[in-house]
Design a protein around this motif. Sequence first.
Motif, short mmCIF file in Angstrom:
data_model
loop_
_atom_site.label_atom_id
_atom_site.label_comp_id
_atom_site.label_asym_id
_atom_site.label_seq_id
_atom_site.Cartn_x
_atom_site.Cartn_y
_atom_site.Cartn_z
N THR A 76 0.83 -1.18 0.00
CA THR A 76 0.00 0.00 0.00
C THR A 76 0.88 1.25 0.00
N PHE A 77 0.30 2.30 -0.49
CA PHE A 77 0.99 3.59 -0.58
C PHE A 77 0.71 4.40 0.67
N GLN A 78 1.75 4.71 1.42
CA GLN A 78 1.58 5.48 2.65
C GLN A 78 2.59 6.62 2.68
#
Length: 133
Positions: A1-3
């Motif tokens: 996921t993009f965080q």
Amino acid sequence: TFQISKKEMKELFNYCFYRIALFYKRHIPLEDYLGQGIFLQIFAILLYILTLLELVLRFYGLKLTKGIAIIFLVPFVILTIMINRIFPRKEELFYELSLKYQHEKHKWIKGLCVCLYIIMSLVCFLSVLLVFR
């Protein structure tokens, strides 16, 4: 996921502040170019929030009324005034950032990206309003 971490968001916010303030300092003779850097950045964020709000309201079959817009505009004005008054380190931060980004590569392209970020906030908001009106 993009965080994205809080530190990365702070660096991005500071970089946008620096670029906007530097533009005002170089091209538009304003005494409070640092305040304008903060103002434009918060204004862009507000427009993105209003755009998302309009999309969410339309999803539920509602409209963005003047009253709802004012509910968001009043805190924006208060927040901008507070940040400009409470943020005493503007000059110090600008100086630190100017030293940090003094020898950066691709200054023109990065400055253009910040400019597009500001312009696109207005374009997104107006296009959503025009599509749903």
